[in-house]
Design a protein around this motif. Sequence first.
Motif, PDB file in Angstrom:
ATOM      1  N   LYS A  75       0.833  -1.201   0.000  1.00 60.85           N
ATOM      2  CA  LYS A  75       0.000   0.000   0.000  1.00 60.85           C
ATOM      3  C   LYS A  75       0.871   1.255   0.000  1.00 60.85           C
ATOM      4  CE  LYS A  75      -4.133  -1.834   2.205  1.00 60.85           C
ATOM      5  NZ  LYS A  75      -3.968  -3.243   2.251  1.00 60.85           N
ATOM      6  N   VAL A  76       0.540   2.188  -0.910  1.00 59.70           N
ATOM      7  CA  VAL A  76       1.270   3.449  -1.045  1.00 59.70           C
ATOM      8  C   VAL A  76       0.258   4.584  -1.003  1.00 59.70           C
ATOM      9  CG1 VAL A  76       2.792   4.822  -2.540  1.00 59.70           C
ATOM     10  CG2 VAL A  76       3.052   2.328  -2.456  1.00 59.70           C
ATOM     11  N   LYS A  77       0.599   5.630  -0.259  1.00 61.45           N
ATOM     12  CA  LYS A  77      -0.257   6.818  -0.161  1.00 61.45           C
ATOM     13  C   LYS A  77       0.239   7.859  -1.159  1.00 61.45           C
ATOM     14  CE  LYS A  77      -1.758  10.184   3.311  1.00 61.45           C
ATOM     15  NZ  LYS A  77      -1.600  10.569   4.727  1.00 61.45           N
ATOM     16  N   ARG A  78      -0.688   8.317  -2.009  1.00 62.67           N
ATOM     17  CA  ARG A  78      -0.348   9.302  -3.040  1.00 62.67           C
ATOM     18  C   ARG A  78      -1.496  10.303  -3.176  1.00 62.67           C
ATOM     19  NH1 ARG A  78       3.894   7.584  -6.445  1.00 62.67           N
ATOM     20  NH2 ARG A  78       4.290   5.351  -6.522  1.00 62.67           N
ATOM     21  N   PRO A  79      -1.237  11.456  -3.816  1.00 63.12           N
ATOM     22  CA  PRO A  79      -2.341  12.365  -4.130  1.00 63.12           C
ATOM     23  C   PRO A  79      -3.404  11.640  -4.963  1.00 63.12           C
ATOM     24  CG  PRO A  79      -0.255  13.490  -4.410  1.00 63.12           C
ATOM     25  CD  PRO A  79       0.064  12.025  -4.174  1.00 63.12           C
ATOM     26  N   ALA A  80      -4.677  11.930  -4.681  1.00 63.97           N
ATOM     27  CA  ALA A  80      -5.787  11.250  -5.363  1.00 63.97           C
ATOM     28  C   ALA A  80      -5.936  11.689  -6.812  1.00 63.97           C
ATOM     29  CB  ALA A  80      -7.086  11.486  -4.599  1.00 63.97           C
ATOM     30  N   GLU A  81      -5.537  12.929  -7.108  1.00 67.68           N
ATOM     31  CA  GLU A  81      -5.657  13.454  -8.472  1.00 67.68           C
ATOM     32  C   GLU A  81      -4.389  14.214  -8.833  1.00 67.68           C
ATOM     33  OE1 GLU A  81      -9.153  15.906  -8.665  1.00 67.68           O
ATOM     34  OE2 GLU A  81     -10.438  14.329  -7.863  1.00 67.68           O
ATOM     35  N   VAL A  82      -4.025  14.146 -10.109  1.00 71.65           N
ATOM     36  CA  VAL A  82      -2.871  14.893 -10.623  1.00 71.65           C
ATOM     37  C   VAL A  82      -3.190  15.405 -12.020  1.00 71.65           C
ATOM     38  CG1 VAL A  82      -1.149  13.608  -9.291  1.00 71.65           C
ATOM     39  CG2 VAL A  82      -1.720  12.854 -11.603  1.00 71.65           C
ATOM     40  N   THR A  83      -2.460  16.424 -12.408  1.00 71.05           N
ATOM     41  CA  THR A  83      -2.478  16.877 -13.798  1.00 71.05           C
ATOM     42  C   THR A  83      -1.078  16.642 -14.341  1.00 71.05           C
ATOM     43  OG1 THR A  83      -4.134  18.565 -13.330  1.00 71.05           O
ATOM     44  CG2 THR A  83      -2.853  18.846 -15.343  1.00 71.05           C
ATOM     45  N   VAL A  84      -1.000  15.999 -15.504  1.00 74.82           N
ATOM     46  CA  VAL A  84       0.288  15.723 -16.117  1.00 74.82           C
ATOM     47  C   VAL A  84       0.387  16.495 -17.426  1.00 74.82           C
ATOM     48  CG1 VAL A  84      -0.486  13.607 -17.298  1.00 74.82           C
ATOM     49  CG2 VAL A  84       1.930  13.890 -16.772  1.00 74.82           C
ATOM     50  N   ARG A  85       1.554  17.072 -17.652  1.00 75.29           N
ATOM     51  CA  ARG A  85       1.859  17.743 -18.922  1.00 75.29           C
ATOM     52  C   ARG A  85       2.941  16.910 -19.593  1.00 75.29           C
ATOM     53  NH1 ARG A  85       1.736  22.393 -21.963  1.00 75.29           N
ATOM     54  NH2 ARG A  85       3.712  23.176 -22.776  1.00 75.29           N
ATOM     55  N   ALA A  86       2.728  16.605 -20.865  1.00 75.52           N
ATOM     56  CA  ALA A  86       3.667  15.746 -21.585  1.00 75.52           C
ATOM     57  C   ALA A  86       3.637  16.097 -23.063  1.00 75.52           C
ATOM     58  CB  ALA A  86       3.291  14.278 -21.375  1.00 75.52           C
ATOM     59  N   GLN A  87       4.450  15.365 -23.809  1.00 77.96           N
ATOM     60  CA  GLN A  87       4.434  15.466 -25.260  1.00 77.96           C
ATOM     61  C   GLN A  87       3.978  14.125 -25.829  1.00 77.96           C
ATOM     62  OE1 GLN A  87       8.572  17.138 -24.948  1.00 77.96           O
ATOM     63  NE2 GLN A  87       8.004  18.022 -26.936  1.00 77.96           N
ATOM     64  N   ASP A  88       3.380  14.168 -27.014  1.00 75.29           N
ATOM     65  CA  ASP A  88       3.027  12.939 -27.709  1.00 75.29           C
ATOM     66  C   ASP A  88       4.230  12.516 -28.562  1.00 75.29           C
ATOM     67  OD1 ASP A  88       2.963  14.486 -30.066  1.00 75.29           O
ATOM     68  OD2 ASP A  88       0.776  14.586 -30.106  1.00 75.29           O
ATOM     69  N   LEU A  89       4.062  11.462 -29.339  1.00 74.68           N
ATOM     70  CA  LEU A  89       5.182  10.925 -30.130  1.00 74.68           C
ATOM     71  C   LEU A  89       5.624  11.835 -31.267  1.00 74.68           C
ATOM     72  CD1 LEU A  89       4.157   7.165 -30.140  1.00 74.68           C
ATOM     73  CD2 LEU A  89       6.121   8.201 -28.966  1.00 74.68           C
ATOM     74  N   LEU A 146      -5.686   5.766 -12.856  1.00 76.61           N
ATOM     75  CA  LEU A 146      -4.811   6.499 -13.778  1.00 76.61           C
ATOM     76  C   LEU A 146      -3.881   7.444 -13.016  1.00 76.61           C
ATOM     77  CD1 LEU A 146      -3.860   7.152 -16.624  1.00 76.61           C
ATOM     78  CD2 LEU A 146      -5.740   8.801 -16.796  1.00 76.61           C
ATOM     79  N   ALA A 147      -4.391   8.133 -12.001  1.00 78.73           N
ATOM     80  CA  ALA A 147      -3.547   9.037 -11.199  1.00 78.73           C
ATOM     81  C   ALA A 147      -2.444   8.261 -10.484  1.00 78.73           C
ATOM     82  CB  ALA A 147      -4.394   9.810 -10.194  1.00 78.73           C
ATOM     83  N   VAL A 148      -2.795   7.111  -9.928  1.00 78.37           N
ATOM     84  CA  VAL A 148      -1.810   6.273  -9.244  1.00 78.37           C
ATOM     85  C   VAL A 148      -0.749   5.816 -10.240  1.00 78.37           C
ATOM     86  CG1 VAL A 148      -1.464   4.053  -8.049  1.00 78.37           C
ATOM     87  CG2 VAL A 148      -3.434   5.498  -7.474  1.00 78.37           C
ATOM     88  N   CYS A 149      -1.200   5.339 -11.389  1.00 80.15           N
ATOM     89  CA  CYS A 149      -0.283   4.809 -12.392  1.00 80.15           C
ATOM     90  C   CYS A 149       0.651   5.891 -12.935  1.00 80.15           C
ATOM     91  CB  CYS A 149      -1.088   4.159 -13.513  1.00 80.15           C
ATOM     92  SG  CYS A 149      -0.089   3.163 -14.622  1.00 80.15           S
ATOM     93  N   VAL A 150       0.112   7.067 -13.215  1.00 79.23           N
ATOM     94  CA  VAL A 150       0.944   8.171 -13.703  1.00 79.23           C
ATOM     95  C   VAL A 150       2.045   8.487 -12.679  1.00 79.23           C
ATOM     96  CG1 VAL A 150       0.956  10.665 -14.141  1.00 79.23           C
ATOM     97  CG2 VAL A 150      -0.711   9.203 -15.300  1.00 79.23           C
ATOM     98  N   GLN A 151       1.670   8.598 -11.405  1.00 83.66           N
ATOM     99  CA  GLN A 151       2.667   8.917 -10.376  1.00 83.66           C
ATOM    100  C   GLN A 151       3.706   7.800 -10.247  1.00 83.66           C
ATOM    101  OE1 GLN A 151       0.791  11.004  -6.784  1.00 83.66           O
ATOM    102  NE2 GLN A 151      -0.980  10.176  -7.888  1.00 83.66           N
ATOM    103  N   HIS A 152       3.250   6.562 -10.272  1.00 90.59           N
ATOM    104  CA  HIS A 152       4.138   5.401 -10.156  1.00 90.59           C
ATOM    105  C   HIS A 152       5.144   5.381 -11.313  1.00 90.59           C
ATOM    106  CE1 HIS A 152       4.821   0.971  -9.267  1.00 90.59           C
ATOM    107  NE2 HIS A 152       5.294   1.077 -10.497  1.00 90.59           N
ATOM    108  N   GLU A 153       4.643   5.543 -12.540  1.00 95.88           N
ATOM    109  CA  GLU A 153       5.531   5.478 -13.713  1.00 95.88           C
ATOM    110  C   GLU A 153       6.475   6.671 -13.790  1.00 95.88           C
ATOM    111  OE1 GLU A 153       5.821   2.687 -15.087  1.00 95.88           O
ATOM    112  OE2 GLU A 153       3.969   1.837 -14.320  1.00 95.88           O
ATOM    113  N   LEU A 154       5.994   7.868 -13.445  1.00103.76           N
ATOM    114  CA  LEU A 154       6.872   9.038 -13.462  1.00103.76           C
ATOM    115  C   LEU A 154       7.951   8.939 -12.394  1.00103.76           C
ATOM    116  CD1 LEU A 154       4.745  10.033 -15.484  1.00103.76           C
ATOM    117  CD2 LEU A 154       5.035  12.298 -14.499  1.00103.76           C
ATOM    118  N   ASP A 155       7.642   8.276 -11.275  1.00107.53           N
ATOM    119  CA  ASP A 155       8.680   8.012 -10.272  1.00107.53           C
ATOM    120  C   ASP A 155       9.853   7.262 -10.906  1.00107.53           C
ATOM    121  OD1 ASP A 155       7.515   9.214  -8.056  1.00107.53           O
ATOM    122  OD2 ASP A 155       6.894   7.331  -7.099  1.00107.53           O
ATOM    123  N   HIS A 156       9.536   6.274 -11.754  1.00104.28           N
ATOM    124  CA  HIS A 156      10.602   5.495 -12.406  1.00104.28           C
ATOM    125  C   HIS A 156      11.552   6.401 -13.189  1.00104.28           C
ATOM    126  CE1 HIS A 156       9.749   1.306 -11.613  1.00104.28           C
ATOM    127  NE2 HIS A 156       8.469   1.454 -11.954  1.00104.28           N
TER     128      HIS A 156
END
Length: 177
Positions: free
Chosen positions: A101-115, A128-138
């Motif tokens: 179990k990991v505690k994270r913000p419930a909502e996020v806004t991400v800015r990125a570029q497409d391909l 999706l918010a959890v996954c975005v935070q998890h992957e950006l941590d990597h």
Amino acid sequence: MAKLPIVIYPNPVLAEHCTPVTEFDEKLAQLAADMAETMYAAPGVGLAAPQVGKTLRLVVIDVSEEKNQLLTLVNPRITAYSEETKVCEEGCLSLPGIWDKVKRPAEVTVRAQDLQGNFFEKDCDGLLAVCVQHELDHLDGVVFVDHLSRLKKDRDLKKLHKLKLEAKKKRAESESR
């Protein structure tokens, strides 16, 4: 498309700070496609470039049940976090068999570029918010167990080591037959 080998913790590439993507070309598009195929085959809901040995700021995510809503984030950064937090159980393709179990913000806004290099923003909540935070941590050399207490992290890493030893033993037994 080719399925890529997934890097397993504690491989040093997982602790590296990834470099921004500067070339928006066919090579990048192919890497993203191969990462998506690898993620779907694993199966997982997200995969960051360092998890396939590439130190680029590139992430693929698909949290849909149908696995038909691929989100590719190039050079992503979170621009807003909600004050509300949520505790979710997380796992990671680079730490197979480990969930905590990991505690994270419930909502996020991400800015990125497409391909193609075009900028976009996406508001994310739920999985999706959890996954975005998890992957950006990597992309910053952080794995989800780094968010845990020392005691929980040590417990999880001992379990991972035990799982690796069991898998190695099974491989050796099957090869000797």
